[in-house]
Design an enzyme around this catalytic site. Structure first.
Site, PDB file in Angstrom:
ATOM      1  N   GLU A 331      38.084  51.491  -6.270  1.00 31.78           N
ATOM      2  CA  GLU A 331      38.136  50.684  -7.484  1.00 31.78           C
ATOM      3  C   GLU A 331      39.580  50.469  -7.910  1.00 31.78           C
ATOM      4  OE1 GLU A 331      34.153  51.763 -10.064  1.00 31.78           O
ATOM      5  OE2 GLU A 331      35.909  53.005 -10.360  1.00 31.78           O
ATOM      6  N   CYS A 332      39.978  49.222  -8.094  1.00 36.09           N
ATOM      7  CA  CYS A 332      41.252  48.853  -8.715  1.00 36.09           C
ATOM      8  C   CYS A 332      42.446  49.519  -8.023  1.00 36.09           C
ATOM      9  CB  CYS A 332      41.212  49.174 -10.211  1.00 36.09           C
ATOM     10  SG  CYS A 332      42.453  48.319 -11.194  1.00 36.09           S
ATOM     11  N   GLY A 333      42.925  50.647  -8.542  1.00 33.58           N
ATOM     12  CA  GLY A 333      44.037  51.342  -7.899  1.00 33.58           C
ATOM     13  C   GLY A 333      43.715  51.727  -6.470  1.00 33.58           C
ATOM     14  N   SER A 424      37.243  46.765  -4.752  1.00 25.67           N
ATOM     15  CA  SER A 424      37.189  45.732  -5.777  1.00 25.67           C
ATOM     16  C   SER A 424      38.019  46.165  -6.977  1.00 25.67           C
ATOM     17  CB  SER A 424      35.728  45.507  -6.209  1.00 25.67           C
ATOM     18  OG  SER A 424      35.653  44.709  -7.365  1.00 25.67           O
TER      19      SER A 424
END
Length: 449
Positions: A331-333, A424
């Site tokens: 996720e993200c990072g 994502s």
């Protein structure tokens, strides 16, 4: 019961008030459970560090209203006090399900039937404080305003003007914070610096506890926070799902660079039978043995990009494991770490794991908000056609969009499904979507390392 700390808007001082109350209660040796309204990761880290127990997020957008009730009741068991820190202004939410302030602090207070303590920044007003307090108390009679905290009071004369204006309202003033009393916390581009990076954090906790003792009317505030044998309501959603016979070993990437996790997500994985093993992309040079999956959450990989890039052994170990089929949820990072490289705010580029066919670049543009997304293709966590609510919070941008994206968000497409990787920018709460957790665990069948 429990108490909700709210503000008129962001920056009113509700975090300072919440942390001061938590610090005081911990200092006197009582058990307190804290909660945070909304999808925020950083404020809960401060709560958790002070209380030495995880703070829980209450977010009906990400989890649904029933989960909010269940989460609050479940985690209030066995504690003396409960405190909820609000988000933004008291009535700031989204218009959903015919509720104009859905997921606001006021909405949470109504769901849980809890009183609200309103923090008002008085630095640029005097008599007008009465109009503000009256408006917040009367806008929705279902929200019970227990009193106010006057923040950033400049002088005794200033205080006299404020209290005189409030007197006709018969609204208790339960705390007064002078401008010189305030405690400041270092911040960076996504908010406060993580408490683990603050060397003098213990001294800050002591100052916050002293502030609560000196500046708040604890004889009236603490009874509002007191918990009396809460009744468990409804089993958590994930308890209705069959636990796998084999206990999967799941790696959680957690260190200074990766620490944006909902504690409930980790608990749900454990409740579903997973054994969680914490691993540092900054410090560790190899992955643990006999693992079935890895979860790489958000955080600040851009801040620690040079150190992440320098740990070549960790990157190579992860890249090899993914190539062999290691189930990976990023996720993200985590997405940024799996990309080709990260370019930071100083326009310096650092090589990352290199699984995703894109790089990420930091920018001043903040991408922030709830997202209702449609799943476009089967992947390790969701089947095609699934509709979920998530949250985005980042200042990085990808350089190359995915050819076969996983998610459609309005007219925007994003997300990768490569090997057994789901990557994502979207943050999901497993309390709202327990299938995400079960699918993740089911996908990682054999041990790959």
């Amino acid at each position: 019961m429990g108490l909700v700390i709210a503000g008129c808007r962001s920056g009113e001082g509700k975090t300072t008030v919440a942390l001061a109350l938590l610090s005081y209660l911990v200092k006197v040796g009582t058990l307190v459970q804290s909660f945070k309204v909304g999808p925020d990761y950083i404020d809960p880290m401060y709560h958790s560090r002070i209380c030495d127990r995880p703070c829980r997020n209450l977010d009906p957008v990400l989890t649904g209203v029933d989960y909010v009730r269940s989460c609050f009741a479940h985690h209030c068991r066995g504690v003396n006090y409960a405190l909820i820190e609000g988000v933004m202004g008291l009535f700031d939410g989204i218009n959903r399900d015919n509720i104009p302030d859905f997921a606001s602090t006021a909405h949470i207070a109504r769901i849980l039937s809890l009183p609200v303590l309103l923090v008002i920044d008085c630095s640029r007003l005097s008599g007008s404080v009465a109009a503000i307090a009256h408006g917040y108390r009367s806008l929705d009679p279902r929200v019970k305003l227990a009193g106010v905290i006057l923040n950033k009071v400049a002088s005794d004369r200033h205080l006299e003007l404020l209290t005189s204006a409030l007197e006709p309202l018969n609204l208790p003033v339960l705390g007064i914070l002078r401008r010189q009393d305030l405690v400041s916390f270092p911040s960076r581009h996504l908010g406060l610096v993580n408490p683990g990076e603050i060397a003098q954090f213990r001294a800050i906790i002591d100052k916050l506890a002293f502030m609560a003792e000196c500046c708040f009317d604890l004889s009236k505030i603490l009874p509002l926070m007191q918990v009396s044998n809460p009744t468990e309501i409804a089993n958590p959603l994930w308890s209705q799902i069959t636990i796998p016979a084999i206990k999967p070993r799941i790696v959680i990437a957690r260190d200074r660079a990766f620490n944006f996790y909902y504690q409930d997500n980790l608990d749900i994985l454990q409740d579903l039978g997973a054994e969680l093993i914490f691993w540092s992309p900054l410090e560790d040079t190899e992955l643990p043995e006999n693992i079935q999956g890895i979860y790489i959450g958000g955080g600040y990989p851009e801040v620690f990009a040079e150190e992440l890039a320098a740990n070549e052994l960790a990157k190579e170990a992860l890249k090899l494991a993914i190539a062999k089929g290691l189930t990976t949820y990023a996720e993200c990072g985590g997405l940024m770490y799996l990309s080709q490289q990260i370019t930071n705010f100083e326009q310096k580029s650092w090589s990352m794991v290199g699984i995703l066919p894109t790089s990420t670049i930091m920018s001043e543009k903040l991408t922030l908000g709830y997202r209702k997304v449609e799943t476009l293709r089967d992947n390790i966590i969701l089947s095609k056609g699934s509709i979920v609510w998530g949250h985005e919070f980042h200042r990085s941008q990808i350089t190359t969009p995915p050819v076969q994206p996983v998610f459609k968000i309005n007219n925007h497409y994003e997300g990768w499904h490569i090997f057994r990787v789901h990557a994502s920018y979207l943050h999901l709460h497993f309390g709202g979507y327990p299938k995400v957790a079960t699918n993740f665990l089911k996908d990682g069948k054999p041990p790959y390392l």
